[in-house]
Design a protein around this motif. Sequence first.
Motif, PDB file in Angstrom:
ATOM      1  N   VAL A 118       1.000  -0.971  -0.446  1.00 39.84           N
ATOM      2  CA  VAL A 118       0.031  -0.164   0.185  1.00 39.84           C
ATOM      3  C   VAL A 118       0.755   1.813   0.190  1.00 39.84           C
ATOM      4  O   VAL A 118       0.720   2.240  -0.705  1.00 39.84           O
ATOM      5  CB  VAL A 118      -1.374   0.226   0.938  1.00 39.84           C
ATOM      6  CG1 VAL A 118      -1.638   1.127   1.685  1.00 39.84           C
ATOM      7  CG2 VAL A 118      -2.259  -1.394   1.109  1.00 39.84           C
ATOM      8  N   ALA A 119       2.234   1.226   0.834  1.00 35.92           N
ATOM      9  CA  ALA A 119       3.035   2.782   0.699  1.00 35.92           C
ATOM     10  C   ALA A 119       3.481   2.619  -0.580  1.00 35.92           C
ATOM     11  O   ALA A 119       3.689   3.881  -1.180  1.00 35.92           O
ATOM     12  CB  ALA A 119       4.089   2.140   2.018  1.00 35.92           C
ATOM     13  N   LEU A 120       4.205   1.388  -0.970  1.00 36.61           N
ATOM     14  CA  LEU A 120       4.703   1.977  -2.086  1.00 36.61           C
ATOM     15  C   LEU A 120       3.516   2.345  -3.167  1.00 36.61           C
ATOM     16  O   LEU A 120       3.580   3.106  -4.539  1.00 36.61           O
ATOM     17  CB  LEU A 120       4.963   0.674  -3.594  1.00 36.61           C
ATOM     18  CG  LEU A 120       6.047   0.237  -2.430  1.00 36.61           C
ATOM     19  CD1 LEU A 120       7.121  -0.927  -2.668  1.00 36.61           C
ATOM     20  CD2 LEU A 120       7.782   1.145  -3.004  1.00 36.61           C
ATOM     21  N   ALA A 121       2.152   1.976  -2.968  1.00 39.67           N
ATOM     22  CA  ALA A 121       1.092   2.505  -4.523  1.00 39.67           C
ATOM     23  C   ALA A 121       0.478   3.979  -4.108  1.00 39.67           C
ATOM     24  O   ALA A 121       0.398   4.869  -5.407  1.00 39.67           O
ATOM     25  CB  ALA A 121      -0.542   1.001  -4.082  1.00 39.67           C
ATOM     26  N   LEU A 122       0.808   4.757  -2.710  1.00 46.29           N
ATOM     27  CA  LEU A 122       0.605   5.239  -2.678  1.00 46.29           C
ATOM     28  C   LEU A 122       1.711   6.239  -3.235  1.00 46.29           C
ATOM     29  O   LEU A 122       1.546   7.471  -3.532  1.00 46.29           O
ATOM     30  CB  LEU A 122       0.315   5.828  -0.798  1.00 46.29           C
ATOM     31  CG  LEU A 122      -0.778   5.569  -0.164  1.00 46.29           C
ATOM     32  CD1 LEU A 122      -0.169   5.403   1.173  1.00 46.29           C
ATOM     33  CD2 LEU A 122      -2.232   6.584  -1.046  1.00 46.29           C
ATOM     34  N   ALA A 123       2.773   5.666  -3.036  1.00 46.26           N
ATOM     35  CA  ALA A 123       4.048   6.834  -3.412  1.00 46.26           C
ATOM     36  C   ALA A 123       4.338   6.903  -4.780  1.00 46.26           C
ATOM     37  O   ALA A 123       5.224   7.493  -5.529  1.00 46.26           O
ATOM     38  CB  ALA A 123       5.436   6.118  -3.251  1.00 46.26           C
TER      39      ALA A 123
END
Length: 225
Positions: A118-123
């Motif tokens: 999820v964090a990578l998808a946000l970034a």
Amino acid sequence: MSQDLYRDITDLAHDTPGWLQLVAELWTEAGLLLFGVLFLAGWWRARPAESRAMALAVLAPLGTAFGYVVSELLKSVVDEERPCRAVAGAAASIVKCPAYGDWSFPSNHSAIAGAAAVALALAWRGIAWLTVPMALLMAFSRVFVGVHYPHDVAAGLVLGALMAVLFVKLLTGPVRALADTMRMSRSALATWLAGPGPAVPVGGAVAGAGRAVNRRRREAMHRRS
């Protein structure tokens, strides 16, 4: 119900070819390394971007670490025994059953995977097609090799994802301001880590210089008058 599903999955695991069992065993750890590579790629990708993008790239691994810490704290409270010791009649785990005291709920691997995905998808917009399947496969592999219940990995995925979103949302503003400060710093290391940011178009630079010159002329005329 979770115990029955655990038995079904571990029975299936023992019926698969040896090479597939080895892949599942390796993936439980190799997936973490691949997420690490993606964190570095995301940071490098954000260096020429605006400061918010850099903030999100920096917060991705930090938010993942936060998800892991919360998962570990919850694990120490719940104290659920590993299924490879607790489920009667289940097939032997493919990997060595973790030592007593290394509790089962929630799955730390799954929490890390959910948070990283999820964090990578946000970034990094558009990368969810890669990170989400990676996280799901990593979570499933923990049941497949016999060291977690299905509810352990489901809870880990959800917990990690929620903690990552919360962490990133709360800290994007401050880290963005920090990135701006680092980019204006005289320290070569700080400016390299934060990246140069977006290039200023030549026309924009000329226009900005022209406005500055006109402002100084108006100030000079005001002083003479």
